[in-house]
Design an enzyme around this catalytic site. Sequence first.
Site: not given
Length: 427
Positions: A264, A302-304, A308
């Site tokens: 992140y 919201g998790d790219a 990913n």
Amino acid sequence: MTETLGVYLRSGHDETRVGSLVRDRRDMIRFITDASYIELGEDRPVLSSSMLFVGDEERTVGHLKSGRFTQPGRDLPPWFGNLLPEGALRDMVSRGLPSGRTSDFDILRYLGEDLPGGVIVRSEDGVELDGLVTPSTEVATESGTIKFSLAGVQLKMSMLKQDERLTFPATGTNGDIIAKLPSTRYAFLPEVEFTCMKLAEAAGVVMPHCELVPAASVSGIRAEALSGGDYVLAVTRFDRTADGGRVHIEDFCQVMEVPKERKYTAANEETVMNIAKRLGGGTRGFLEIARRLAVNILMGNGDAHLKNHSLIYSDPRVGGISPAYDLVATFLYDGSDDLALKFRNTNNSAIVGMARFARAAELCGITENVVRKFVTHTVEQAADTWPALIGDLPMPADFAKKLVDRAQRLQLSGELNVSFAPGAAAD
Ligand SMILES: Nc1ncnc2c1ncn2[C@@H]1O[C@H](COP(=O)(O)OP(=O)(O)O)[C@@H](O)[C@H]1O
Ligand SMILES: [Mg+2]
């Protein structure tokens, strides 16, 4: 004793030895690139674009001989660490291994033939962890063992599709489907992910084939692991071919040679776009990432993060952007508009407008108008297709309404004057 793992790269059915991972008596680990791999010159199949300087063979060779890859350390080099499973899957895999034999190096050895992409790791020192495996009842499969690696935290299995059933393959057989299991924590997760994949596809994103399979048609998985819902999401693996061959992939943590814990934080969206341009197919690669970012903003994914996104080596010598995966409208579960990565100093997807895309284009040396047009087209295509499509997709109706209402209130939708309201689709 010194332990040695041979590292190979398979493209289709061709195999190239790349080098050795060595753990010495003091537990220091280092990768040593084979001279024969270096001598292949610009024809060499790429293990990682992190070592590739396009058009500069001398620099590439310099990195192959002594780059970040080859620096000794207590941990696996980050590129290899990123091949290992995360979360519950890692725990389940290590439960099969003898105590004291669950380090990253040991797990890599154990999973050697079942790693992501085209990389294969083989024991070359006589140590075999295989025969020692004891089935455990705490593992989600009926055999009590798991022997494949997939990153990511949601519980998933590499499986085979036979007739209409999904089967957990006997050890030694590679699965060609990723089965993402229902979750007791997030209701309807397979249905939501399937819906998001179809919405993204409708907006032009390249997606792998996927389907929802009733949990009752899944064999080899313990009932408890399927108790979170009625369906399993089955996604065709793009790193395996139908005849058992391999297609190499690496995720963006690997391309950046950062440990998975930094997925992140190690980069922002502009960096991802820049890598896509340099190493993932030039302007086309850049635009594909821009399109995915626009779609993730619209659907509230919201998790790219960096794991990913992947490069795929359909041509073993040069990377392209892989089909998309792990698209989930996380907003539906946490109510947050935050993007996984910062985009020009903000995580707030609701305030992202065209100016940020234009600025990213400028930074990456791409004509601003090209990206403006492309993103506009993507958003319009989403607005034209989603309102009608979403009613036919298996996501619960209240989720569908939330997703569409949210899409409507975004800066990006406002600027482009599009409507996601049902019945407002293009004339
Ligand atoms: N269709 C696919 N083909 C090949 N590899 C895939 C595919 N989908 C996902 N992966 C790989 O598996 C990993 C886990 O899948 P993902 O969908 O991201 O699960 P999670 O939701 O647990 O993060 C990804 O990081 C990627 O490396
Ligand atoms: Mg993931």
